[in-house]
Design an enzyme around this catalytic site. Structure first.
Site, short mmCIF file in Angstrom:
data_model
loop_
_atom_site.label_atom_id
_atom_site.label_comp_id
_atom_site.label_asym_id
_atom_site.label_seq_id
_atom_site.Cartn_x
_atom_site.Cartn_y
_atom_site.Cartn_z
N ASP A 1 -19.29 -19.58 -46.87
CA ASP A 1 -18.18 -20.35 -47.42
C ASP A 1 -16.91 -20.15 -46.59
OD1 ASP A 1 -19.24 -21.72 -49.60
OD2 ASP A 1 -18.96 -20.06 -50.98
N LEU A 2 -16.65 -18.91 -46.23
CA LEU A 2 -15.42 -18.60 -45.49
C LEU A 2 -15.43 -19.23 -44.11
CD1 LEU A 2 -15.02 -14.86 -46.55
CD2 LEU A 2 -13.78 -16.84 -47.44
#
Length: 406
Positions: free
Chosen positions: A168-169
């Site tokens: 996600d990051l």
């Protein structure tokens, strides 16, 4: 008021959870006007944990700093029409749309492009086919849980999940890169486009870049190594007074600094001769990690944390102290206003706390102060007036019909 490097750019965002909101916030912290559209009452992540005692989501506040918020009745045709009008509103620096919802209905790219031909839309997907996926399901597919954790777990084929949503990051940062790249293309050609970014592909690309896919294809089975650094020397140790530190000898310089700090040069040289290994090579240090670990463990057990820290720092070794999140925010200068990336904010609904701004430090511009996250729908009237020319009287009628936030 400092202006960010993307000052003047306008991005409309319809999103939830981590990757897409993070991408939007990254642009907002660089000065772009990022306007988040949510349904009345909040979207899927509006109450996502962690939350305060009165159920304000610190997660939502953390990922929406410096944005503006519009709340509309997106279940109604009129509300969807307003959202589409905001996305496709004219302006040289506008026409940028970010979402991680399925591109259908009012989010359909072809429908939006019919209103603005040069629209740039970036859609974050689960897999490349548009299927549902989140960081943790993607992580299970790319094999990381089977090379994470204690080496004894291999015997039971135990899977070890982790709490950091790594994919996600990374995806969030690629969102910002993708939108900026597409906007550069539009500046040169006048052409918009639909950019698709799959969480699955981001994870696959990352494990490929790190050599993990090639390693598996070539028949090498990566094993679990607990807290030991793969391919070099590094792991956690306890000092005589119970503090825990990590030391890393990845490069030769780092390794020599560790040996000098601990007075282990002669013992390490003798070990290398006994094992037939050149411990100046990182791979050989990994092969001898158990024996080297025992030496370092013995040295740590004879010295307090203060002594360990002084010796390692004096020699320029690569090391770090393990600390809790509570210790980080109360004892670590890097996580304080002494670090210009941080600022104390008064977040509506949550109170005063330390918040991070943009990690990038541009030499040609002053840092933009850390902004708060908006309250849900805080800027609805302002944005509709500014971009669509809706009058105060018209907006009042919308509120009375339950179409827009009060």
């Amino acid at each position: 008021m400092s202006k960010g490097i993307l000052s003047g750019m306008r991005v409309i965002e319809a999103s939830a959870f981590v990757a897409a909101p993070l991408g939007g916030m990254t642009l907002a912290q660089m000065g772009a006007d990022v306007i988040r559209i949510d349904p009345l009452g909040g979207g899927l992540d509006h109450r996502r944990w962690p939350v305060t005692a009165d159920n304000t989501s610190l997660f939502w506040c953390g990922l929406n700093k410096s944005k503006r918020s519009v709340a509309l009745d997106l279940a109604s045709a009129e509300g969807r029409e307003l959202a589409m009008a905001l996305i496709t509103a004219p302006g040289e620096d506008a026409g940028l749309f970010l979402t991680n919802f399925p591109p259908r209905g009012w989010l359909d790219h072809d429908k939006l492009r019919a209103r603005r031909e040069d629209l740039i839309q970036l859609t974050v997907q689960g897999d490349r086919h548009g299927g549902s996926a989140v960081d943790y399901t993607i992580n299970s597919r790319v094999g990381i849980p089977y090379i994470t954790g204690d080496e004894r777990g291999a015997a039971t084929n135990e899977a070890v999940n982790h709490v950091l949503p790594a994919w996600d990051l990374i995806t969030g940062q690629m969102v910002a890169v993708g939108l900026l790249a597409a906007e550069r293309h539009r500046l040169k050609t006048g052409q918009g486009q639909h950019v698709k970014l799959a969480l699955e592909d981001v994870a696959l690309a990352a494990v490929s870049h790190l050599g993990l896919i090639a390693e598996a294809q070539l028949g090498q089975q990566r094993e679990r190594h607990g807290n030991e650094l793969f391919g070099a020397f590094g792991r956690d140790f306890k000092t005589a007074d119970g503090e825990r530190v990590i030391v890393v000898g990845l490069t030769l310089k780092q390794w020599q600094a560790l040996c000098d700090a601990m007075g282990l040069n002669e013992a390490v040289s003798a070990l290398g001769e006994r094992l037939g290994l050149d411990l100046n090579l990182e791979g050989d240090r990994f092969r001898a990690r158990k024996e080297l670990g025992a030496m370092v463990e013995g040295w740590m057990a004879r010295h307090t944390y203060v002594e360990v820290a002084a010796s390692l720092t004096k020699q320029g070794a690569c090391w770090g102290r393990y600390q809790t999140l509570a210790e980080l925010v109360t004892q670590d200068e890097a996580c304080s206003v002494a670090n210009p990336m941080f600022g104390l904010i008064d977040q509506p609904g949550a109170g005063k706390y330390l918040a991070a701004g943009l990690p990038l430090n541009f030499s040609g511009l002053e840092r933009v102060p850390v902004g708060v996250a908006p309250t849900l729908g805080q800027h609805t009237a302002e944005v509709l007036s500014e971009i669509l020319g809706i009058t105060q009287a018209q907006y009042g009628g919308m509120v009375d019909r339950g179409l827009a936030a009060r």
